[in-house]
Design a protein around this motif. Structure first.
Motif, PDB file in Angstrom:
ATOM      1  N   ASP A 104      -2.496  11.455   5.082  1.00 18.29           N
ATOM      2  CA  ASP A 104      -2.939  10.217   5.729  1.00 18.29           C
ATOM      3  C   ASP A 104      -2.100   9.908   6.966  1.00 18.29           C
ATOM      4  OD1 ASP A 104      -4.867   9.843   3.790  1.00 18.29           O
ATOM      5  OD2 ASP A 104      -3.580   8.559   2.544  1.00 18.29           O
ATOM      6  N   LEU A 105      -0.805  10.166   6.852  1.00 13.48           N
ATOM      7  CA  LEU A 105       0.097   9.900   7.976  1.00 13.48           C
ATOM      8  C   LEU A 105      -0.245  10.783   9.172  1.00 13.48           C
ATOM      9  CD1 LEU A 105       2.580   8.522   9.169  1.00 13.48           C
ATOM     10  CD2 LEU A 105       4.016  10.196   7.976  1.00 13.48           C
ATOM     11  N   PHE A 132       0.846  -1.198   0.000  1.00 18.52           N
ATOM     12  CA  PHE A 132       0.000   0.000   0.000  1.00 18.52           C
ATOM     13  C   PHE A 132       0.877   1.243   0.000  1.00 18.52           C
ATOM     14  CE2 PHE A 132       0.761  -0.955   4.467  1.00 18.52           C
ATOM     15  CZ  PHE A 132       0.979   0.288   5.051  1.00 18.52           C
ATOM     16  N   GLU A 133       0.213   2.365  -0.173  1.00 16.52           N
ATOM     17  CA  GLU A 133       0.875   3.669  -0.219  1.00 16.52           C
ATOM     18  C   GLU A 133       0.159   4.606   0.743  1.00 16.52           C
ATOM     19  OE1 GLU A 133       1.783   7.171  -3.586  1.00 16.52           O
ATOM     20  OE2 GLU A 133       0.921   5.231  -4.156  1.00 16.52           O
ATOM     21  N   ILE A 134       0.925   5.451   1.420  1.00 13.98           N
ATOM     22  CA  ILE A 134       0.336   6.383   2.381  1.00 13.98           C
ATOM     23  C   ILE A 134       0.837   7.791   2.075  1.00 13.98           C
ATOM     24  CG2 ILE A 134       2.171   5.883   4.060  1.00 13.98           C
ATOM     25  CD1 ILE A 134       0.191   6.475   6.277  1.00 13.98           C
ATOM     26  N   GLY A 151       5.635  10.678  15.723  1.00 10.46           N
ATOM     27  CA  GLY A 151       5.445   9.909  14.505  1.00 10.46           C
ATOM     28  C   GLY A 151       4.504   8.734  14.706  1.00 10.46           C
ATOM     29  N   TYR A 152       4.386   7.936  13.678  1.00  7.46           N
ATOM     30  CA  TYR A 152       3.507   6.767  13.712  1.00  7.46           C
ATOM     31  C   TYR A 152       4.363   5.528  13.932  1.00  7.46           C
ATOM     32  CZ  TYR A 152      -0.244   3.567  12.325  1.00  7.46           C
ATOM     33  OH  TYR A 152      -1.206   2.582  12.311  1.00  7.46           O
ATOM     34  N   PRO A 153       3.995   4.667  14.894  1.00  5.44           N
ATOM     35  CA  PRO A 153       4.790   3.467  15.143  1.00  5.44           C
ATOM     36  C   PRO A 153       4.950   2.614  13.880  1.00  5.44           C
ATOM     37  CG  PRO A 153       3.243   3.822  16.928  1.00  5.44           C
ATOM     38  CD  PRO A 153       2.887   4.801  15.857  1.00  5.44           C
ATOM     39  N   ILE A 154       6.184   2.281  13.549  1.00  9.66           N
ATOM     40  CA  ILE A 154       6.455   1.510  12.336  1.00  9.66           C
ATOM     41  C   ILE A 154       5.861   0.112  12.437  1.00  9.66           C
ATOM     42  CG2 ILE A 154       8.285   0.582  10.855  1.00  9.66           C
ATOM     43  CD1 ILE A 154      10.022   2.941  11.729  1.00  9.66           C
ATOM     44  N   ARG A 155       5.809  -0.453  13.641  1.00 11.04           N
ATOM     45  CA  ARG A 155       5.232  -1.801  13.787  1.00 11.04           C
ATOM     46  C   ARG A 155       3.757  -1.805  13.383  1.00 11.04           C
ATOM     47  NH1 ARG A 155       6.214  -0.118  19.026  1.00 11.04           N
ATOM     48  NH2 ARG A 155       4.349   0.439  20.212  1.00 11.04           N
ATOM     49  N   ASP A 156       3.056  -0.707  13.668  1.00 14.60           N
ATOM     50  CA  ASP A 156       1.652  -0.618  13.270  1.00 14.60           C
ATOM     51  C   ASP A 156       1.524  -0.479  11.755  1.00 14.60           C
ATOM     52  OD1 ASP A 156       1.029  -0.777  15.931  1.00 14.60           O
ATOM     53  OD2 ASP A 156       0.707   1.375  16.190  1.00 14.60           O
ATOM     54  N   LEU A 170       7.929   6.249  12.339  1.00 14.21           N
ATOM     55  CA  LEU A 170       7.984   6.991  11.092  1.00 14.21           C
ATOM     56  C   LEU A 170       7.700   8.432  11.511  1.00 14.21           C
ATOM     57  CD1 LEU A 170       8.112   7.237   8.014  1.00 14.21           C
ATOM     58  CD2 LEU A 170       5.673   6.650   7.950  1.00 14.21           C
ATOM     59  N   ALA A 171       8.761   9.172  11.768  1.00 16.16           N
ATOM     60  CA  ALA A 171       8.646  10.463  12.452  1.00 16.16           C
ATOM     61  C   ALA A 171       8.311  11.604  11.505  1.00 16.16           C
ATOM     62  CB  ALA A 171       9.932  10.775  13.195  1.00 16.16           C
TER      63      ALA A 171
END
Length: 551
Positions: free
Chosen positions: A305-306, A299-301, A337-342, A382-383
């Motif tokens: 969206d982020l 997918f692409e974000i 940022g958004y947790p990379i694991r998620d 992903l900061a």
């Protein structure tokens, strides 16, 4: 022709004599080429700033040279020149282009269109280098074309005036009976004012265009490497609040001593190490991240969206593998940022995958263990924010990776555009083929920040920072000369992912002394005294400073 006549008043020069031997030797033609080349380079950088930041031929050739150099030479340049490695390389590339431009001027003076061949060859080299960049497109080739279309007409214009001057001056001394058709031979009794006017026309034009070349080259390079409309877009961004805020920074986390690195490093003081010759400028409205590879769902974000996702905040220290013992290539910041694991959980990695290859907009890649990124106990992000503001452009705006516990070369990809779930057997990050370790866990380290100069006898505060990211620092000890190790006082921290300040009150006596520090992490592992270079997996050894105590 006497030396006096050659260098003296042009009104005393007879027919067939040049007032300047430089004009006879072709020096003016070479200078014309240099001026034209400088204007062409500056114009290409200006065009790159306006149309395609990845289209600067100067930067592209520099990137290509780095890719072709052997690993030992790349590492030598980085170790020897430090932060100056990129400007030095770009300067050498520019000097090479100007040398070829001087050759073009000489050849074009001798025979029409030979200079164009040289300029076209330089442009072809620029086009080839641009074509090798990962994000090159049709617009990326335009800046080089602009430089060619502006630079060569400037050369022709200068040489036209130079030929008029030489024709009116009398060029038999240079051409004899074989003078080119475009160079008129002098006639006896030609008015001296015509020669003076033609000389003045060339010198005036050369002076003006030389000034223009400097302005255009400096402006073009500054704009190509600096902030542009992206900086304005960054200033307009309002970051959302963190759904998971960071732990409050304790009041006791910073001793607030002079010359001691603060617990949170200001953005302006945060170290910068990357492979980008030109800081990438990425429009957040056009940015997107692609998640691909060994996943069930690619997918692409987008950036919007982020920002709409539930963001987390975390305090973490980053360190560069190039940092020497006691070096300053380390800093601590509050990241959003958004947790990379998620993010990876949405893609659902398939069996057998063990690495994520992250790619930057400038082509840099880093291979990070998938296990680390999926670790629920590690806040890998992903900061999008740094210390309460959008990421600075030079630190990865609009998005970058922050992974506690790993050196930046395997984890901290700035200007990130893709995450490819893969394996270490199949893919390698940028630095691994150059001889650096593939996994890059950060080693225990400690540093003395103060004292850094002579001190007076009495109680002297010795202080610094220590780090063992994702494990934490449990103890720091200080030794003076060959005396016993003494425990230092530790500041508080938000967690194990940050560095820790320490201080020790030293009853200093007059004389010359050596002060050494070592740290122990939360697992009980003590910092090794064994000295090692930064390559291949980080420097090691105890930091020691020499201190002179005045009586």
């Amino acid at each position: 022709m006497s030396i006096l006549t050659a260098h003296g008043d042009p009104s005393t020069a007879g027919p067939g004599q040049l007032t300047s031997p430089i004009a006879t030797r072709g020096g003016w033609a070479a200078l014309s080429g240099v001026i034209a080349g400088a204007i062409g380079l500056g114009a290409s950088d200006l065009a790159a700033w306006l149309m395609s930041p990845t289209g600067s031929p100067l930067t592209a050739v520099g990137q290509g040279i780095i890719a072709l150099l052997p690993a030992g030479l790349v590492n030598f340049g980085k170790d020897t020149l430090g932060h100056a490695d990129k400007p030095v390389l770009l300067g050498l590339v520019a000097l090479g282009v100007l040398a070829l431009s001087a050759l073009a001027g000489l050849l074009e003076q001798r025979r029409a269109r030979l200079g164009l061949v040289v300029f076209a060859a330089v442009a072809a080299l620029g086009w080839f280098a641009v074509s090798q960049l990962p994000n090159s497109n049709v617009m990326s080739f335009v800046p080089t074309l602009v430089g060619l279309c502006i630079g060569f007409p400037v050369l022709r214009s200068l040489l036209l005036r130079l030929r008029r001057w030489q024709a009116r001056h009398g060029d038999q001394a240079e051409y004899g009976d074989t003078a080119p058709a475009h160079v008129a031979t002098p006639t006896e009794g030609r008015p001296r004012s015509a020669e003076q006017l033609s000389r003045r026309s060339f010198l005036t034009t050369a002076s003006i265009l030389g000034g223009v070349a400097v302005v255009v080259a400096v402006t073009g390079r500054a704009l190509a490497a600096g902030a542009n409309a992206v900086a304005t877009a960054r200033q307009q961004i309002r970051l959302p609040g963190a759904r998971t805020p960071a732990k409050p920074i304790p009041a006791g986390a910073d001793f607030q001593l002079a010359d001691l690195a603060p617990y949170v490093t200001p953005n302006a003081d945060f170290y910068r190490i990357d492979t980008a010759l030109q800081v990438p400028t990425v429009d957040p409205a056009k940015w997107s991240l692609h998640v691909t590879g060994m996943v069930e769902r690619e997918f692409e974000i987008s950036f919007a969206d982020l920002l709409a996702k539930p963001l987390a905040e975390h305090v973490a220290t980053l360190a560069c593998v190039s940092n020497t013992v006691g070096g300053d290539l380390v800093g601590n910041a509050v990241w959003l940022g958004y947790p990379i694991r998620d993010l990876l959980a949405e893609a659902r990695p398939t069996a057998g995958a063990d690495m994520v290859l992250s790619r930057s907009v400038d082509g840099f890649t880093a291979g990070t263990p998938l296990e680390v990124l999926m670790d629920p106990g590690r806040q890998s992000l992903l900061a999008v924010g740094m210390n309460g503001e959008p990421l600075p452009i030079e630190h990865g705006f609009p998005a970058r990776l922050v992974v506690p516990g790993l050196y930046g070369y395997v984890s901290a990809t700035k200007w990130v555009t893709s995450l490819k779930v893969t394996t270490f057997a199949q893919d390698m990050g940028y630095w691994t083929p150059l001889g650096w370790s593939a996994h890059g866990p950060i080693k225990i380290a400690s540093r003395i920040d103060t004292p850094s100069k002579d001190v007076d006898a009495g109680q002297v505060m010795v202080a610094g920072v220590a780090w063992a990211q994702h494990t934490g620092i449990a103890g720091v000890e200080v030794r003076v000369d060959d005396g016993p190790w003494q425990p230092a006082e530790l500041a508080e921290v938000t967690g194990p992912d940050t560095w820790r300040q320490w201080r020790y009150r030293w009853p200093a006596k007059p004389g010359s002394h050596s002060v050494t520090v070592r740290a122990t992490d939360a697992s009980g592992k003590q910092q090794t005294a064994t000295e090692a270079r930064p390559d291949p997996d980080g420097a090691s050894g105890w930091h020691t400073v020499a201190v002179k105590v005045r009586g």
